[in-house]
Scaffold this motif. Structure first.
Motif, PDB file in Angstrom:
ATOM      1  N   ALA A 170     -38.012 -19.482   0.046  1.00 46.70           N
ATOM      2  CA  ALA A 170     -37.550 -20.057  -1.222  1.00 46.70           C
ATOM      3  C   ALA A 170     -38.728 -20.169  -2.178  1.00 46.70           C
ATOM      4  O   ALA A 170     -39.859 -20.440  -1.763  1.00 46.70           O
ATOM      5  N   ARG A 171     -38.451 -19.930  -3.439  1.00 39.44           N
ATOM      6  CA  ARG A 171     -39.471 -20.143  -4.471  1.00 39.44           C
ATOM      7  C   ARG A 171     -38.816 -20.783  -5.680  1.00 39.44           C
ATOM      8  O   ARG A 171     -37.589 -20.723  -5.861  1.00 39.44           O
ATOM      9  N   HIS A 172     -39.645 -21.405  -6.511  1.00 41.21           N
ATOM     10  CA  HIS A 172     -39.137 -22.059  -7.719  1.00 41.21           C
ATOM     11  C   HIS A 172     -38.796 -20.995  -8.742  1.00 41.21           C
ATOM     12  O   HIS A 172     -39.606 -20.098  -9.031  1.00 41.21           O
ATOM     13  N   ALA A 173     -37.598 -21.081  -9.298  1.00 37.76           N
ATOM     14  CA  ALA A 173     -37.136 -20.048 -10.217  1.00 37.76           C
ATOM     15  C   ALA A 173     -38.010 -19.934 -11.451  1.00 37.76           C
ATOM     16  O   ALA A 173     -38.233 -18.836 -11.972  1.00 37.76           O
ATOM     17  N   ALA A 174     -38.544 -21.051 -11.943  1.00 34.34           N
ATOM     18  CA  ALA A 174     -39.320 -21.035 -13.187  1.00 34.34           C
ATOM     19  C   ALA A 174     -40.794 -20.730 -12.954  1.00 34.34           C
ATOM     20  O   ALA A 174     -41.411 -19.969 -13.703  1.00 34.34           O
ATOM     21  N   THR A 175     -41.373 -21.308 -11.892  1.00 36.53           N
ATOM     22  CA  THR A 175     -42.818 -21.207 -11.695  1.00 36.53           C
ATOM     23  C   THR A 175     -43.220 -20.207 -10.609  1.00 36.53           C
ATOM     24  O   THR A 175     -44.381 -19.804 -10.550  1.00 36.53           O
ATOM     25  N   GLY A 176     -42.284 -19.824  -9.765  1.00 41.72           N
ATOM     26  CA  GLY A 176     -42.611 -18.946  -8.660  1.00 41.72           C
ATOM     27  C   GLY A 176     -43.272 -19.646  -7.490  1.00 41.72           C
ATOM     28  O   GLY A 176     -43.621 -19.020  -6.485  1.00 41.72           O
ATOM     29  N   GLU A 177     -43.443 -20.960  -7.582  1.00 39.85           N
ATOM     30  CA  GLU A 177     -44.091 -21.726  -6.516  1.00 39.85           C
ATOM     31  C   GLU A 177     -43.287 -21.647  -5.225  1.00 39.85           C
ATOM     32  O   GLU A 177     -42.053 -21.682  -5.237  1.00 39.85           O
ATOM     33  N   ALA A 178     -44.003 -21.509  -4.100  1.00 39.39           N
ATOM     34  CA  ALA A 178     -43.339 -21.513  -2.805  1.00 39.39           C
ATOM     35  C   ALA A 178     -42.710 -22.881  -2.556  1.00 39.39           C
ATOM     36  O   ALA A 178     -43.333 -23.918  -2.788  1.00 39.39           O
ATOM     37  N   ILE A 179     -41.485 -22.858  -2.076  1.00 46.04           N
ATOM     38  CA  ILE A 179     -40.717 -24.082  -1.819  1.00 46.04           C
ATOM     39  C   ILE A 179     -40.398 -24.155  -0.331  1.00 46.04           C
ATOM     40  O   ILE A 179     -40.020 -23.160   0.289  1.00 46.04           O
TER      41      ILE A 179
END
Length: 896
Positions: free
Chosen positions: A636-645
Motif C-alpha cells: 500500500a502507498r499513499h495516493a497523494a505522496t507515494g509514501e509506503a503505508i
C-alpha cells in the motif's frame, strides 16, 4: 407455454414484446446513477410501500432497529437495512400485507453535547441530521413506509410516552427512591453500569464517581421470573441472545445465612447476613466479605480513614460486571471476626472487598477459595486458608491440591463433617435443613431464597434532551402526576447551556409551575427519561402512528409481535430486555394485548475493513490508499505522496481508526444495488463481513452481467424462432429444472435469513442461463420460452436484493406494472424431483468412480454401466467380478 408440460396453477409466461419501454434497453452497460433515482421516484409517486391497516391480507411485520440520527449512515446501516428490505420485499411478493416502517431514536446525550459544541439547540441539530440520513436511506432503495415515520424527540411521540408513564405510575410499576448511581462529572449525568468502562465514562472518559441520588425506577424486577421463563418460548431468537438475557436476569437459588459477630465496641450489630449459592461448601469458608456500600462498612468507615479511602477507590472503579471481573481482587480487613457456623471454636475474618455488590443478595458473602475463582484470588493475595471440600470424581482425598485455579466442577463433599459423602445437591439440602432448625438473633440461621441479578430499571437522566418525566413536586402535596389533559410536557426551546449540568434545572421559568392539586407554587421534575424508554415501545407506535392514544389496541394486537426484528448483538441485553418488560407493562395498563414484542430476532455481524498507518503511526483512510499486488504480496502507498503505508489488521469500521467507507461514495460510484448485493453475498449474515474494493467491484460486474443476459435473451426473443412449439429436449428440460430448483431454494433461504446462500443460488442460476443463451438462437420455440421463463424468474429472484436493476429488467422483459407489485413466482413441484440418480461405484470397498442412471434402474443396466467404468475394467483385467453388490439408488460395490 410448452405443450406436454403440466404447469402449477397461477403460472404466467411473458408476452414476447419487441417494443422497448425503458431508456437504454440494449445498451451495453446498465447505468445505476440514472435508473436508481428514477425508480425511487416511481415507487414514491405510486405509494408502492404504503401500508393500509384495513388491508384484509395476512399481515407480516419486519423491522430493523431504528437508527440514532448522528448525521450520516454507515456501512453497518447498509447491511442491516438491506437484510430487512430483502425480507420485506420477499413477503410482499408472497402476498402478505407487509409493514416495514422507519423512525429515529432521536433523544440522547450525544445530540446535546454536539449542539453545545455548535451553539445550537439539540432539536435543530437532530432534525438536520434526520433530513440528511433520510435522504441517504432513500438512496438505498429501501421499501419503507415513510408515511409512518416517527422521531422520539417529537412531542407527538413522547406525549404518549408520558401518558403511559402516568398509567404505569398508577399501576404501581413506577417507584421513586434513593439509589447509588454511577455519576459522570463531565457529562454530569447518571451512567448505567454498562456505560462505565475501566472506571471511566464511556463517552467523556472521566473518572466515574459514586453518588446517592433520588431516582425514578421502573419495577422490572417484579417481572424477573416471567421474563426468564418466557425465553424458552422465543424459539426464533438466536441462542446466544437468550443466554445473554438469562445471565443478565441471573436467577440463583441459595441460602440466606447468619454469621454471629464476635463482640466489638465499634458496632452494635450482632450478626452478618450473607447470601450464598454454594452452602454445601460452608466447611471450606475462610473469610467474610462485605460490599463497600454495606451498612456495616459505612459504620466502620466513619472512624477508619484507611477504610474510607478504600471505599472511595472502589467507587471510582465502578460496578460494571466486566470491570469487576477484570479488576484485581482487593480488600480491607475490618478487624471484625465472625464465628464459624459449623466448625466449633473457629472464627473467620471480615473484609470489605471490591468485588462484592450491595445490590445483589445481602451485600455480603462468605468466601470458599477452593471452589470459587474470585475467592481464591482474594485468598492468595491475603494469605487466607484454602480448604478443598468438593472431591473430584476418581480422585483420592490425599491427591486433591488447589493451585491457581479453583475447582468448580461436580464431585462429592469431603472434609465437611456430617456432609461427607453427599453430592453437591444433597449437601445443599442437608445444610439448609441444618440451619433452618437453628436460631440466631431471634430468627432461623438459614433461609432458602431465590435471588435475581436483575435490578429495577433506573430511568432518571440529568440532561435536557430527553423525554420530560411528567410529575410535579409540591411542598404541600408531595409528588403529583401532571394531569393527562396537560400533556405533553414539552421541552423549552429557549434553553441555555452556559452553565454546567442539566439545562432544565437553571431555566428561568420552565420548571416553575403551580401544583395541579392545591395551586401552590411547585416545580417540575427536571430529570428526563433514559432513552432506552423511547426505544422500548416504538415498534407498537408504528402500528398506528397518528392515533390520539399511544396505541390502537386492535391494530397493535393485529400487527404484533414483530415477525422479524433485525439489529446488532450489542443490543441483545438492555434494549431487548427493556422492550420485553415495557410490552408487559403496556399490557398491564391496557395499551396492548401481548407479552412478547418480537417473535423472530436476528443479529447481524459487523462490517469490517483493513486498517492503514503511515510512518508516524497515524491512521490513514482507505480513500487515500493505493493497493498494489505482485503475486501473493500486497503493498500500500499513499495516493497523494507515494509514501509506503503499513497494512494493518481487519477491524470493525470506526472513525477512530479511519477505516470507514462512506455509503454515499459507494452509491455514487457503483450504485445502491451493488452495495446491497455485496453486503448480502460475501458472508453469512450473522458473521462479520469484510468490505473490500475487489468484492464491491465483483458485485458491480455481476450487476452488468445480469443486464447483458436479460438484453441478450430479449434480443433473441424478438427474432422469429424456427419451427413450432414442441416438447422440451433434454437440455431445455435441465435448464427449466435448474430454474425452478433455484426459485425454490432462494425462497427457502430468504425465509431462513440465509442471504449469502440465496445469492450463491442466483449466481449458479445465472451461469446456467448464460450457457443456455448460446443454444437458443435459431432453435425451436420451446427452447426460447424456457429461456424467457428463466430470465424472468432470475429478475424476480434478484428483485428483493437489487430492486432498481430488477425493475429496469422487468420493463425490458415487457412486463406490465412494477416488479415491486408482482407476485412471487410459483414453483412446479414436479421439476424439483430428479429422474436420475448418481451412484458411487466401489471396488473392494474403495470408491473408484460414479455412474448416472435413471431412478429405479434395472439391475442389468446398473451392472453394465458400473463394469464399463475404466477404473473398474482395469482392476477386473478382463475377468468377471467375484461378486457384485447393488443397493438400489444408493451404491454399487464390485468385489474383485
Amino acid at each position: 407455454m410448452v405443450p406436454g408440460i403440466q404447469y402449477p396453477p397461477g403460472t404466467q409466461f411473458p408476452t414476447l414484446k419487441r417494443t422497448p419501454r425503458v431508456t437504454g434497453q440494449g445498451a451495453e452497460r446498465y447505468n445505476p446513477r440514472e435508473m436508481e433515482p428514477h425508480w425511487q421516484t416511481v415507487w414514491d409517486e405510486n405509494g408502492a410501500f404504503v401500508v393500509d391497516n384495513d388491508d384484509p391480507r395476512e399481515r407480516y411485520y419486519v423491522l430493523e432497529m431504528f437508527p440514532y440520527p448522528s448525521g450520516r449512515i454507515h456501512m453497518g446501516h447498509v447491511r442491516n437495512y438491506a437484510m430487512g428490505d430483502v425480507v420485506a420485499r420477499y413477503w410482499r411478493a408472497r402476498g402478505k400485507n407487509v409493514l416495514h416502517p422507519m423512525g429515529w431514536d432521536a433523544f440522547g446525550l450525544p445530540a446535546e453535547n454536539a449542539a453545545i459544541e455548535r451553539k445550537l439547540n439539540p432539536r435543530t441539530w437532530t432534525y438536520q441530521n434526520i433530513e440528511a440520513m433520510k435522504a441517504q436511506l432513500k438512496s438505498m432503495g429501501l421499501s419503507l413506509d415513510w408515511s409512518r415515520e416517527i422521531a422520539t424527540c417529537d412531542p407527538d411521540y413522547y406525549r404518549h410516552q408520558q401518558a403511559m408513564f402516568l398509567d404505569m405510575l398508577a399501576a404501581g410499576l413506577v417507584s421513586r427512591k434513593k439509589s447509588k448511581v454511577n455519576w459522570d462529572p463531565v457529562d454530569m449525568t447518571v451512567l448505567a453500569n454498562e456505560q462505565v468502562i475501566d472506571g471511566r465514562g464511556w463517552r467523556s472518559g472521566a473518572e466515574v464517581q459514586q453518588r446517592e441520588l433520588t431516582q425514578w425506577f421502573f419495577r422490572i424486577s417484579d417481572y424477573a421470573e416471567e421474563l426468564l421463563a418466557a425465553l424458552d418460548g422465543l424459539t426464533e431468537w438466536p441462542d446466544k441472545v437468550r443466554v445473554m438475557q438469562r445471565n443478565w436476569i441471573g436467577r440463583s437459588e441459595g441460602l440466606r445465612l447468619l454469621f454471629a459477630l464476635e463482640p466489638d465496641p465499634r458496632i452494635e450489630a450482632k450478626s452478618i447476613e450473607v447470601f450464598t449459592t454454594r452452602p454445601d461448601t460452608i466447611f471450606g469458608a475462610s473469610f467474610i466479605a462485605l460490599s463497600p456500600d454495606h451498612p456495616l462498612t459505612c459504620t466502620l468507615a466513619a472512624s477508619d480513614p484507611a477504610l474510607a479511602e478504600f471505599v472511595a477507590e472502589c467507587h471510582r472503579q465502578g460496578t460494571a460486571t466486566e470491570t469487576l471481573e477484570k479488576a484485581e481482587k482487593r480488600g480491607h480487613f475490618t478487624g471484625l471476626h465472625v464465628r464459624h457456623p459449623v466448625s466449633e471454636g473457629e472464627t473467620l475474618p471480615v473484609y470489605v472487598a471490591n468485588f462484592v455488590l450491595m445490590d445483589y443478595g445481602t451485600g455480603a458473602i462468605f468466601g470458599c477459595p477452593a471452589h470459587d475463582q474470585r475467592d481464591l484470588d482474594f485468598a492468595r493475595k491475603y494469605d487466607l486458608p484454602v480448604l478443598p471440600v468438593v472431591l473430584p470424581p476418581d480422585l483420592d482425598p490425599q491427591e486433591v491440591e488447589i493451585g491457581d485455579e479453583a475447582y468448580v466442577e461436580d464431585g462429592t463433599i469431603f472434609n465437611s463433617g456430617f456432609l461427607d459423602g453427599l453430592s453437591i445437591e444433597d449437601a445443599k439440602q442437608r445444610i439448609a435443613g441444618h440451619f433452618a432448625e437453628r436460631m440466631l438473633d431471634g430468627r432461623p440461621q438459614g433461609v432458602v431464597e431465590v435471588n435475581y441479578r436483575l435490578r429495577d430499571w433506573g430511568i432518571s437522566r440529568q440532561r435536557y434532551w430527553g423525554c420530560p418525566i411528567p410529575v410535579i413536586h409540591c411542598e404541600v402535596c408531595g409528588t403529583v402526576p401532571v394531569p393527562k389533559k396537560d400533556l405533553p410536557v414539552v421541552l423549552p426551546e429557549d434553553v441555555s447551556f452556559d452553565k454546567p449540568g442539566n439545562a432544565l434545572d437553571h431555566h428561568p421559568s420552565w420548571k416553575h409551575v403551580d401544583c395541579p392539586q392545591c395551586g401552590a407554587p411547585a416545580r417540575r421534575e427536571t430529570d428526563t427519561m433514559d432513552t432506552f424508554v423511547d426505544s422500548s415501545w416504538y415498534f407498537a407506535r408504528f402500528t398506528a402512528p397518528d392515533a390520539a392514544t399511544p396505541t390502537v389496541l386492535d391494530q397493535a394486537n393485529a400487527w404484533l409481535p414483530v415477525d422479524q426484528y433485525i439489529g446488532g448483538v450489542e443490543h441483545a441485553i438492555l434494549h431487548l430486555l427493556y422492550s420485553r418488560f415495557f410490552t408487559r407493562a403496556m399490557k398491564a395498563t391496557g395499551h396492548i394485548g401481548i407479552d412478547e414484542p418480537f417473535k423472530g430476532m436476528f443479529t447481524q455481524g459487523m462490517v469490517t475493513h483493513e486498517t492503514y498507518r503511515n510512518g508516524k503511526g497515524e491512521w490513514v483512510p482507505p480513500t487515500d490508499i493505493v493497493l498494489e499486488t505482485e503475486g501473493e504480496t500486497r503493498r500500500a502507498r499513499h495516493a497523494a505522496t507515494g509514501e509506503a503505508i503499513t497494512i494493518g489488521s481487519v477491524e470493525k469500521m470506526s472513525k477512530s481508526k479511519k477505516n470507514v467507507v462512506d455509503p454515499d461514495e459507494i452509491v455514487a460510484t457503483y450504485g445502491a444495488d451493488t452495495a446491497r448485493w455485496f453486503m448480502l453475498s460475501d458472508s453469512p449474515p450473522e458473521r462479520d463481513v469484510q468490505w473490500t474494493e475487489a468484492g464491491v467491484e465483483g458485485a458491480s460486474r455481476f450487476q452488468q452481467r445480469i443486464w447483458r443476459l436479460v438484453n441478450e435473451a430479449m434480443a433473441i426473443a424478438a427474432k422469429e424462432a424456427e419451427g413450432g412449439a414442441g416438447a422440451l429436449d433434454d437440455e431445455a428440460l435441465a435448464v427449466r429444472k435448474a430454474v425452478h430448483r433455484a426459485l425454490h431454494q432462494v425462497g427457502a433461504d430468504i425465509e431462513g435469513l440465509r442471504f449469502n446462500r440465496a445469492v450463491a443460488q442466483i449466481y449458479e442460476m445465472t451461469n446456467t442461463l448464460s450457457r443456455y443463451v448460446g443454444l437458443v438462437e435459431a432453435a425451436p420455440r420451446a427452447r426460447l420460452e424456457v429461456l424467457v421463463e428463466g430470465v424472468e424468474r432470475l429478475v424476480q429472484l434478484i428483485g428483493p436484493m437489487m430492486p432498481h436493476l430488477a425493475e429496469t429488467c422487468w420493463q425490458v422483459l415487457g412486463r406490465e406494472g412494477l416488479l415491486a407489485d408482482a407476485p412471487w413466482p410459483p414453483v412446479d413441484p414436479a421439476l424439483l424431483e430428479d429422474d436420475s440418480v448418481t451412484l458411487p461405484v466401489q471396488v473392494n470397498g474403495k470408491r473408484r468412480g460414479e455412474i448416472v442412471v435413471p431412478k429405479g434402474a434395472a439391475r442389468e443396466l446398473i451392472e453394465k454401466e458400473a463394469l464399463s467404468l475404466d477404473a473398474v475394467a482395469r482392476m477386473l483385467d478382463g475377468k468377471p467380478p467375484r461378486k457384485l453388490v447393488i443397493v438400489p439408488d444408493r451404491i454399487v460395490n464390485v468385489v474383485v
